[in-house]
Design a protein around this motif. Structure first.
Motif, PDB file in Angstrom:
ATOM      1  N   ALA A   1       0.828  -1.205   0.000  1.00  0.00           N
ATOM      2  CA  ALA A   1       0.000   0.000   0.000  1.00  0.00           C
ATOM      3  C   ALA A   1       0.868   1.262   0.000  1.00  0.00           C
ATOM      4  N   ALA A   2       1.952   1.263   0.772  1.00  0.00           N
ATOM      5  CA  ALA A   2       2.851   2.414   0.797  1.00  0.00           C
ATOM      6  C   ALA A   2       3.459   2.644  -0.588  1.00  0.00           C
TER       7      ALA A   2
ATOM      8  N   LEU B   1       4.597   6.318   6.043  1.00  0.00           N
ATOM      9  CA  LEU B   1       5.857   5.791   5.501  1.00  0.00           C
ATOM     10  C   LEU B   1       6.132   6.380   4.124  1.00  0.00           C
ATOM     11  N   THR B   2       5.102   6.458   3.299  1.00  0.00           N
ATOM     12  CA  THR B   2       5.253   7.028   1.959  1.00  0.00           C
ATOM     13  C   THR B   2       5.715   8.475   2.039  1.00  0.00           C
ATOM     14  N   LEU B   3       5.068   9.264   2.859  1.00  0.00           N
ATOM     15  CA  LEU B   3       5.406  10.686   2.975  1.00  0.00           C
ATOM     16  C   LEU B   3       6.809  10.883   3.543  1.00  0.00           C
ATOM     17  N   LEU B   4       7.217  10.018   4.462  1.00  0.00           N
ATOM     18  CA  LEU B   4       8.551  10.123   5.050  1.00  0.00           C
ATOM     19  C   LEU B   4       9.619   9.833   4.001  1.00  0.00           C
TER      20      LEU B   4
ATOM     21  N   ILE C   1      12.570  -0.292  -1.613  1.00  0.00           N
ATOM     22  CA  ILE C   1      12.785   0.093  -0.209  1.00  0.00           C
ATOM     23  C   ILE C   1      11.626  -0.381   0.660  1.00  0.00           C
ATOM     24  N   PHE C   2      10.393  -0.176   0.209  1.00  0.00           N
ATOM     25  CA  PHE C   2       9.236  -0.624   0.989  1.00  0.00           C
ATOM     26  C   PHE C   2       9.212  -2.147   1.118  1.00  0.00           C
ATOM     27  N   THR C   3       9.592  -2.840   0.053  1.00  0.00           N
ATOM     28  CA  THR C   3       9.613  -4.308   0.090  1.00  0.00           C
ATOM     29  C   THR C   3      10.640  -4.806   1.097  1.00  0.00           C
ATOM     30  N   LEU C   4      11.835  -4.214   1.065  1.00  0.00           N
ATOM     31  CA  LEU C   4      12.890  -4.624   1.995  1.00  0.00           C
ATOM     32  C   LEU C   4      12.520  -4.276   3.436  1.00  0.00           C
TER      33      LEU C   4
END
Length: 319
Positions: A48-49, A91-94, A307-310
């Motif tokens: 989702a992120a 997380l996305t915004l960061l 990055i989100f996957t890791l």
């Protein structure tokens, strides 16, 4: 809608970050409880992120030479639940702020409140009303439209209050130079006329796609074995198409750098902005040095998804 650094005073940034602290705390507690019954919540947060990140790369032209974009806040709330959506969007915004310079580092709390709280919770409430009335798609569309516009309204209020609250002895604004009579219409016009409709349409189309291809992943669905291949296919498609976001030229309203703002004002930018924090992100504006802009856009999108996957793999391993 990504407020850059120095448009809001440090006091405003501190207040908004403080307001977000208990919301993030409750979100984490709610998500921990949710994981016990829906174990796929953790990998879905990463998906989702990444999805929200990619959606926000598709800039839309706005009359007047500016741009705006959809966010997917209501869609994420329907997919994950509003509390998990809050974490995913945060997380996305960061990542956008730290690595790509999209939204301010100090303004992170304000941006998170607008896009990671108002959008998913307002949108999800509308969706739930529609669902109870047996018109969940209408509820989703209304929620997506209302959520992004209320978030835009809040951003306009935050920006427009700055000249009233923070100015020099002679009344000159120290931060955002535009008052409420300018910021609210400017923010709402772009989203009421263009971005809100795109947000609603995209949310309904993706919702229909997910409901057919992977219905067990929806927040309200019973927990079941979930295949994430369909989501990774969707993310890959958006990565490939991401350069389409470059077709809309111009900077989104209120996201200008000090040079662009000075040109619009035909005067020097407010002193609080010129002497504020100037964070240089590694891949500012999703550009990678030495590469063409479209290729840099694609690689930036792919980097964010990786990055989100890791990150989610690390979280799952620790659990």
């Amino acid at each position: 809608m990504h407020i850059p650094d120095n448009y809001l005073s440090p006091v405003t940034c501190g207040v908004m970050l403080t307001a977000m602290a208990p919301i993030w705390t409750v979100s984490i507690l709610k998500v921990k409880a949710q994981i016990k019954t829906k174990k796929e919540t953790v990998p879905l947060i990463g998906v989702a992120a990444a999805l929200a990140f990619l959606i926000m790369m598709f800039n839309l032209p706005i009359p007047g030479g500016t741009t705006a974009h959809a966010v997917g806040g209501t869609l994420l709330a329907v997919l994950l639940g509003p509390w998990a959506a809050c974490l995913a969007l945060s997380l996305t915004l960061l990542l956008q702020a730290l690595l790509f310079g999209d939204g301010g580092v100090l303004a992170f709390g304000a941006n998170a409140f607008n896009m990671a709280v108002i959008m998913p919770f307002v949108g999800y409430a509308c969706y739930q009303i529609g669902r109870r009335l047996h018109h969940e798609k209408i509820g989703l569309a209304v929620g997506a439209y209302m959520g992004i516009n209320l978030a835009a309204l809040m951003a306009g209020v935050e920006l427009g209050l700055q000249p009233l609250l923070f100015h020099s002895a002679n009344g000159a604004p120290l931060y955002c130079p535009y008052g409420l009579q300018v910021t609210i219409p400017a923010m709402l016009a772009a989203h009421l006329l263009v971005a809100g409709w795109v947000e609603a349409l995209f949310s309904v189309l993706v919702y229909q796609f997910i409901k057919k291809a992977a219905p067990s992943t929806l927040y309200q669905a019973p927990s079941a074995s979930t295949s994430f291949k369909i989501f990774y296919g969707l993310l890959l498609g958006l990565i490939v198409l991401s350069p389409l976001g470059l077709l809309a030229s111009g900077t989104a309203w209120g996201e200008w750098n000090t040079r662009e703002l000075s040109q619009r004002l035909q005067a020097a930018a407010p002193t609080g902005m010129t002497h504020g924090v100037h964070f240089n992100a590694l891949f500012s504006d999703y550009a990678i040095h030495g590469l063409s802009l479209p290729l840099g856009y694609i690689l930036s999108a792919a980097t964010a998804v990786l990055i989100f996957t890791l990150l989610i793999r690390v979280v799952q391993h620790d659990r």
